[in-house]
Scaffold this motif. Structure first.
Motif, PDB file in Angstrom:
ATOM      1  N   UNK A  29       0.738  -1.606  -0.286  1.00  0.00           N
ATOM      2  CA  UNK A  29      -0.010   0.017  -0.086  1.00  0.00           C
ATOM      3  C   UNK A  29       0.832   1.244  -0.092  1.00  0.00           C
ATOM      4  N   UNK A  30       1.385   1.643  -1.462  1.00  0.00           N
ATOM      5  CA  UNK A  30       2.600   2.892  -1.802  1.00  0.00           C
ATOM      6  C   UNK A  30       1.624   3.963  -1.383  1.00  0.00           C
ATOM      7  N   UNK A  31       0.360   4.412  -1.168  1.00  0.00           N
ATOM      8  CA  UNK A  31      -0.070   5.588  -0.988  1.00  0.00           C
ATOM      9  C   UNK A  31       0.312   5.779  -2.631  1.00  0.00           C
ATOM     10  N   UNK A  32       0.861   7.139  -3.056  1.00  0.00           N
ATOM     11  CA  UNK A  32       0.468   7.850  -3.808  1.00  0.00           C
ATOM     12  C   UNK A  32       2.568   7.362  -4.128  1.00  0.00           C
ATOM     13  N   UNK A  33       2.459   6.647  -5.745  1.00  0.00           N
ATOM     14  CA  UNK A  33       3.963   6.334  -5.813  1.00  0.00           C
ATOM     15  C   UNK A  33       4.707   7.090  -6.508  1.00  0.00           C
ATOM     16  N   UNK A 171       4.036  17.611  -8.053  1.00  0.00           N
ATOM     17  CA  UNK A 171       3.447  16.996  -6.690  1.00  0.00           C
ATOM     18  C   UNK A 171       3.717  15.534  -6.646  1.00  0.00           C
ATOM     19  N   UNK A 172       3.896  14.711  -5.258  1.00  0.00           N
ATOM     20  CA  UNK A 172       3.935  13.785  -5.220  1.00  0.00           C
ATOM     21  C   UNK A 172       2.377  12.744  -3.943  1.00  0.00           C
ATOM     22  N   UNK A 311      14.909  15.966  -8.954  1.00  0.00           N
ATOM     23  CA  UNK A 311      15.207  15.316  -8.243  1.00  0.00           C
ATOM     24  C   UNK A 311      13.973  14.259  -8.458  1.00  0.00           C
ATOM     25  N   UNK A 312      13.734  13.176  -7.803  1.00  0.00           N
ATOM     26  CA  UNK A 312      12.721  11.855  -8.223  1.00  0.00           C
ATOM     27  C   UNK A 312      11.579  12.340  -7.157  1.00  0.00           C
ATOM     28  N   UNK A 313      10.459  12.712  -7.322  1.00  0.00           N
ATOM     29  CA  UNK A 313       9.541  13.142  -6.164  1.00  0.00           C
ATOM     30  C   UNK A 313       8.403  11.265  -6.560  1.00  0.00           C
ATOM     31  N   UNK A 314       8.460  10.740  -5.861  1.00  0.00           N
ATOM     32  CA  UNK A 314       7.384  10.059  -5.525  1.00  0.00           C
ATOM     33  C   UNK A 314       7.965   8.697  -4.373  1.00  0.00           C
ATOM     34  N   UNK A 315       7.117   7.566  -3.494  1.00  0.00           N
ATOM     35  CA  UNK A 315       6.988   6.952  -3.049  1.00  0.00           C
ATOM     36  C   UNK A 315       7.988   5.811  -3.672  1.00  0.00           C
ATOM     37  N   UNK A 316       7.548   5.466  -4.960  1.00  0.00           N
ATOM     38  CA  UNK A 316       7.930   4.387  -5.279  1.00  0.00           C
ATOM     39  C   UNK A 316       9.223   3.669  -5.077  1.00  0.00           C
ATOM     40  N   UNK A 317       9.662   2.511  -5.702  1.00  0.00           N
ATOM     41  CA  UNK A 317      11.238   2.388  -5.426  1.00  0.00           C
ATOM     42  C   UNK A 317      12.076   3.125  -7.114  1.00  0.00           C
ATOM     43  N   UNK A 523       9.571  12.165   3.155  1.00  0.00           N
ATOM     44  CA  UNK A 523       8.978  12.876   1.648  1.00  0.00           C
ATOM     45  C   UNK A 523       8.912  12.717   1.348  1.00  0.00           C
ATOM     46  N   UNK A 524       9.240  11.436   0.364  1.00  0.00           N
ATOM     47  CA  UNK A 524       9.337  11.061  -1.234  1.00  0.00           C
ATOM     48  C   UNK A 524       9.861  11.901  -2.137  1.00  0.00           C
TER      49      UNK A 524
END
Length: 844
Positions: A29-33, A171-172, A311-317, A523-524
Motif C-alpha cells: 500500500x504505497x499511497x502515491x507512488x 507533486x507527489x 530530483x525524483x518525487x515519488x514513494x515507489x522504489x 517526503x518521497x
C-alpha cells in the motif's frame, strides 16, 4: 540450542497460514507512488490585524509597546509588521495586509506579538494558523487566546478567489514543486561615472526568496565602463517578490594605535522593481530609480525553467532498485530450493524478501557484523538475502565489503582477515603532522569549492585512516557494479536528519543512501547518488559539485561525535536533562473544533507558542546543540508541503508539539541538512526496511548495542505505532532483559503484513561452553577463549575503542558467527513460513 520468545499461538506456522488464507489483503500500500501534475486556483487573502487586549509586557515599569509580525512564507518571502503602539495594554492597529496564495500548498500564517524594548524586542507569543478551511467570500474574525486567559489578539481574515487562471504544480502528495524562474541580467555601466562617489562603491542586488542571497558588484572605474557585470537569481514563479538594487559606499578606517582596519558600509541609494512586472522569455532594458535623480540601468531576462525535475518525487522504489529485485528473485529462489530442500525453485511471486539489519556500535559493530555475515554464509543463506542495511559502525563494515563487487560470492574469511589487520594496527599515525596536514588540505579544498565543511568531514577522514590506512578514492555510486547482476544483497546505509538544538528522540528524519539514490521516504524525495551534496532549488540542480568520496559519508553514517550534552547524559546515566524541557517553547492547541470552518480534515489545528525567553533559549541551546553535526546542501530546499500532506501516515501531525505539525519549519524550508548517525534516533535501520514499498517478509536484526539488548525493538515499535506501520508486539520478560539469549522471534500470526523479526542480541550465552553447535569446549585454551563477557567493565569492546588486539577481534567474530549457526533452525523456520505466506498470496 534454539531459544526464542514466540508471540502468537503455540503452532505459529499453521495458525499464520490459516489466518493468512482467510484474511488475505494486498500487502503493498504505497499511497502515491509517482509524481503527478495538478492545477489549483489562486486566492487573494486579506489579513487585518485589529487589536490586542490585556497584554502584559516584559517591562515592569511601563506597559507594553506592542507590534505584530506576519509571515506566510509559502506566498511571500517578506516578514510584514504593524506599527508600534506605545505604552498600551490594549493596542489597536486596524492594519491590513494582502497575500496571493496558491491552493496546492499548505498555507500556514504565523502571527507573532512583540513588546519593543530599547535594546531588543521580546516575543510575547505567536500563533500558527492554517488558512485551510477559510471559505471564500466569508470574512472570519478570530480572537486568539495568548499567554493568559484574558490576553487576546483579534484578527480578521478574508479570502476571495483570484481572477488569475489556476496554476499547475508537480507533486507527489507530500511535496509541491512550483515552476522555477531564472532571472539573468547585467548592470550597464554607461552612466557609472555619475554614481561613483568618495570611497569604494558597490551595488548590492537581491531578490528576496531567491536561492541566491545577494550579489555584490563593484562600481568600475571609467576605463571599465563598457564591461557588463552579469548576475543570476532563481526564484519560484508564484513567489511575490521584487528585484532590489542598493548603491553602497564602503569606507576603510585604520586605527592609529592598534593599526586595526575596519570597514564601514553605508547604503547611499536604493530602488526596487516588482518581480511580476518583468515579462517572461523576453530580454529587456530596465531602469531602476535610486532616488534623487539617480538610477541604474539593467538588462535582464526572466524565463521559466522547463524540462523534468532534477530530483525524483515519488514513494515507489527507483527503477534501478526495481530492476535489481527482479534479478535477485532468481538468485534467492535457487538458494531457497537448496537451503530448504525444495523439489523445485519457487516462482518469483513466491520468493520472500529477507533483510539483514546491523545496529551501530563503532568497531564492535563492524567486527560483529563480519561474524554474523560469516555465519549466514556458512549456512548458505547469503544468497537468500535481498537487502543488507546498516547504521553507524555496521555501515563501515558494509562499505569495506562492497569495495569488492563479488564479495558475497567469495569466502568471507579473506575479508575478515583483511579487516582484522586494519583494526588491530596502531592508529597513532592517523594523527601525525603529515596526516593532519593532509586532513586540512582536503577540507580547505572542499571549502574553496563552495562546499559546506564541518567537524564531521574531518571525522570522515580520520575514519578513512582507521579503516583503510590509505586514501580511498571510491564513491558510493561505484557500488552500482556490486549489484548490477544482483550478485550481492542490495546495500542501504542509514543516517538521520536532525535539528541542531532538538533531541533525536523528539525529531529525526530517516535518510537512506544506496548506490543509486539518496533521499527521504518521508517526503518521497530523492536525488541521484552522484548528485548528493550538490545545490538544488525547487527541484532543480543549480550548482553541480563532485560526488563526495565515501569516507565523508562514513563520517556522516558513524558521526558519534555529533552528540549534544543532553544526548551524552542520556547515554551515560540513562536519562536526559529533563529540566531543559521546561526551558523551551510552550506549545498549546487553541482551536475551537466545534466551529464550522474548522471541520476540514486536512486542516492543522491552530497552535499558540510561548517562547522560553532569550536567556533560557541560550541555556537550552548550549545543552542540546550539536556543534559537530555534519552540514550538507538541502536538495529539498524551495519545495513546499502539499495542502493534504497531513493525510500521509509518514507525518506525525497529530502530536501537538511535533515539528511535523509546523510546515513552515519542516526540512523543505531549510537551507541545510544536518545528517548524523542514525543511532541518535533508533540504533538500527528498521524504519528504512519497514517501508511498504520494500514489502519485507523476514528481518534478521543483529543488535550490537552496548547494553539495552531490546531497546531498538521497543523504539521501533513506538515509531511504527505512531505511523500505523505493521510491527509485531515486543514483550520481553525481566529475566530476558537481564540475561538475554542468542535469538528471539517476534511475529504477528493474525496479520500477514507484519514481518517476522529474528532478533540477535550480542551475548555470550552458550559460546562459552560450545565452540560449535553441539560441540563442547575441551581444552583449557578453548575454554579460556570462550570465557569472556562482552560488556565487562574492562571490556576491549567499548564503543570508543577503535583498536582490538588480533585475538580480541577473532573472538568477537567467532562469537557472532556461532550465534547465527546455533540458531539455524529458527532462521529456516522463518524462511519456510514466509515462503508459504507468499505462496498462499500468489494463489488467491
Amino acid at each position: 540450542m534454539f531459544r526464542q520468545a514466540l508471540l502468537g499461538q503455540p503452532s505459529p506456522l499453521v495458525a499464520a497460514l490459516l489466518l493468512f488464507h482467510r484474511k488475505e489483503r494486498r500487502r503493498k500500500d504505497t499511497g502515491l507512488p509517482h509524481w503527478r501534475r495538478e492545477k489549483h486556483p489562486y486566492y487573494d487573502l486579506t489579513v487585518k490585524i485589529l487589536r490586542a487586549r490585556n497584554i502584559k509586557g516584559t517591562d515592569l515599569l511601563s506597559k507594553a509597546d506592542c507590534y505584530v509580525e506576519l509571515r506566510l512564507p509559502t506566498a511571500s518571502p517578506i516578514t510584514y509588521r504593524t506599527r508600534v503602539i506605545d505604552n498600551s495594554s490594549d493596542p489597536e492597529w486596524n492594519e491590513t495586509f494582502h497575500f496571493k496564495i496558491h491552493n496546492a500548498v499548505k498555507n500556514t500564517m504565523e502571527l507573532a506579538l512583540f513588546d519593543e524594548d530599547v535594546l531588543i524586542s521580546d516575543e510575547l507569543a505567536s500563533v500558527v494558523f492554517d488558512v485551510t478551511g477559510l471559505k471564500a467570500g466569508h470574512p472570519l474574525k478570530e480572537s486568539f487566546k495568548l499567554k493568559e486567559d484574558d490576553e487576546e489578539l483579534d484578527v480578521e481574515f478574508f479570502l476571495k478567489k483570484s481572477a488569475d487562471a489556476p496554476g499547475e504544480v508537480i507533486t507527489n502528495g507530500a511535496l509541491v514543486a512550483y515552476p522555477c524562474l531564472s532571472l539573468q541580467g547585467v548592470i550597464k555601466n554607461d552612466e557609472m561615472s555619475n554614481l561613483r562617489e568618495q570611497g569604494s562603491n558597490q551595488f548590492k542586488i537581491s531578490v528576496p526568496g531567491a536561492y541566491e542571497k545577494q550579489v555584490c558588484i563593484p562600481c568600475k572605474p571609467e576605463s571599465d565602463q563598457n564591461c557588463a557585470v552579469p548576475f543570476v537569481f532563481h526564484i519560484g514563479k508564484e513567489m511575490c517578490s521584487q528585484l532590489s538594487v542598493e548603491l553602497e559606499r564602503t569606507i576603510t578606517v585604520q586605527d592609529g594605535v592598534s593599526h586595526d582596519v575596519e570597514e564601514h558600509s553605508t547604503v547611499l541609494r536604493s530602488g526596487t522593481v516588482p518581480f511580476h512586472s518583468l515579462p517572461l522569455g523576453k530580454e529587456i532594458d530596465l531602469t531602476v530609480p535610486l532616488g534623487k535623480e539617480l538610477s541604474v540601468d539593467l538588462r535582464v531576462k526572466a524565463e521559466q525553467i522547463t524540462g523534468d525535475l532534477d530530483i525524483r518525487l515519488g514513494f515507489d522504489l527507483c527503477k534501478e532498485e526495481q530492476g535489481f529485485l527482479e534479478k535477485r528473485k532468481n538468485v534467492v529462489s535457487q538458494a531457497l530450493k537448496k537451503t530448504l530442500k525444495l523439489r523445485e525453485d519457487p516462482d518469483k511471486d513466491e520468493v520472500p524478501v529477507v533483510a539483514v539489519l546491523g545496529s551501530g556500535g563503532g568497531i564492535r559493530a563492524l567486527t560483529s557484523f563480519y561474524g554474523s555475515l560469516l555465519g549466514l554464509q556458512q549456512l548458505n543463506l547469503l544468497d537468500c538475502i535481498t537487502y543488507l542495511a546498516g547504521i553507524s559502525g555496521t555501515t563501515w563494515c558494509m562499505s569495506m565489503l562492497y569495495q569488492d563487487s563479488e564479495w558475497s560470492c567469495k569466502d568471507l574469511r579473506g575479508a575478515v582477515i583483511n579487516a582484522r589487520d586494519k583494526i588491530s594496527s596502531s592508529k597513532v599515525a592517523g594523527f601525525s603532522s603529515e596526516r593532519l596536514k593532509y586532513y586540512f588540505q582536503e577540507l580547505s579544498a572542499m571549502e574553496n569549492a563552495g562546499r559546506k565543511v564541518s567537524f564531521t568531514d574531518l571525522w570522515g577522514l580520520i575514519v578513512e585512516y582507521f579503516l583503510q590506512q590509505k586514501v580511498d578514492q571510491s564513491k558510493l555510486s561505484d557500488q552500482q557494479n556490486a549489484v548490477k547482476r544482483a550478485q550481492n544483497p542490495y546495500p542501504i546505509y542509514a543516517a538521520v536528519n536532525v535539528r541542531p538544538n532538538i533531541s533525536g528522540d523528539d525529531f529525526a528524519e530517516w535518510c537512506e543512501f544506496t548506490p543509486f539514490e539518496v533521499g527521504f521516504r518521508k517526503y518521497g524525495a530523492f536525488v541521484r547518488t552522484e548528485d548528493f551534496d550538490s545545490e538544488f532549488f525547487m527541484g532543480r540542480l543549480i550548482k553541480k559539485h563532485p560526488e563526495p568520496r565515501i569516507c565523508y559519508l562514513q563520517g556522516i553514517w558513524g558521526s558519534a561525535f555529533a552528540a549534544s550534552l543532553d544526548d551524552v547524559f542520556l547515554k551515560v546515566i540513562g536519562s536526559g536533562l529533563t529540566f531543559l524541557e521546561s526551558l523551551g517553547d510552550v506549545v498549546r492547541v487553541i482551536d475551537d473544533c466545534r466551529r464550522f470552518h474548522f471541520r476540514d480534515p486536512m486542516r492543522l489545528k491552530t497552535r499558540m507558542v510561548i517562547p522560553g525567553g532569550l536567556l533560557l533559549q541560550i541555556f537550552q541551546d548550549f545543552f542540546k546543540s550539536r556543534v559537530t553535526a555534519g552540514e550538507t546542501f538541502n536538495f529539498m530546499q524551495g519545495l513546499y508541503l502539499h495542502k493534504d500532506y497531513v493525510s500521509l501516515k509518514k507525518f506525525v501531525t497529530w502530536k501537538g508539539t511535533h515539528l511535523d505539525a509546523f510546515p513552515n519549519q519542516l526540512t523543505p524550508m531549510e537551507e541545510t541538512l544536518y545528517l548524523v548517525d542514525g543511532g541518535f534516533s533508533i540504533n538500527s535501520p528498521f524504519p528504512l526496511m519497514l517501508q511498504p514499498e520494500r514489502d519485507v517478509d523476514v528481518i534478521l536484526s543483529f543488535n550490537y548495542s552496548w547494553e539495552a539488548p531490546f531497546e531498538v525493538l521497543e523504539l521501533t515499535q513506538k515509531y511504527c505505532k505512531e505511523r500505523e506501520i505493521p510491527f509485531p508486539q515486543i514483550n520481553v520478560s525481566k529475566e530476558d532483559e537481564e540475561n538475554p539469549k542468542e535469538c528471539y522471534v517476534f511475529m504477528d500470526a493474525e496479520n500477514p503484513k507484519t514481518p517476522i523479526i529474528l532478533h540477535f542480541p550480542l551475548v555470550n550465552d552458550t559460546f562459552c561452553t560450545y565452540k560449535a553447535p553441539g560441540v563442547e569446549r575441551e581444552s583449557e585454551e578453548e575454554k579460556a577463549f570462550g570465557d569472556f563477557e562482552v560488556e565487562a567493565k574492562d571490556s576491549p569492546y567499548r564503543t570508543l575503542n577503535f583498536t582490538f588486539e588480533p585475538h580480541e577481534f577473532n573472538r568477537l567474530v567467532e562469537l557472532s558467527c556461532y550465534n547465527v549457526l546455533n540458531n539455524k533452525d529458527a532462521i529456516l523456520d522463518a524462511l519456510r513460513l514466509a515462503l508459504n505466506r507468499r505462496r498462499l498470496k500468489s494463489r488467491t
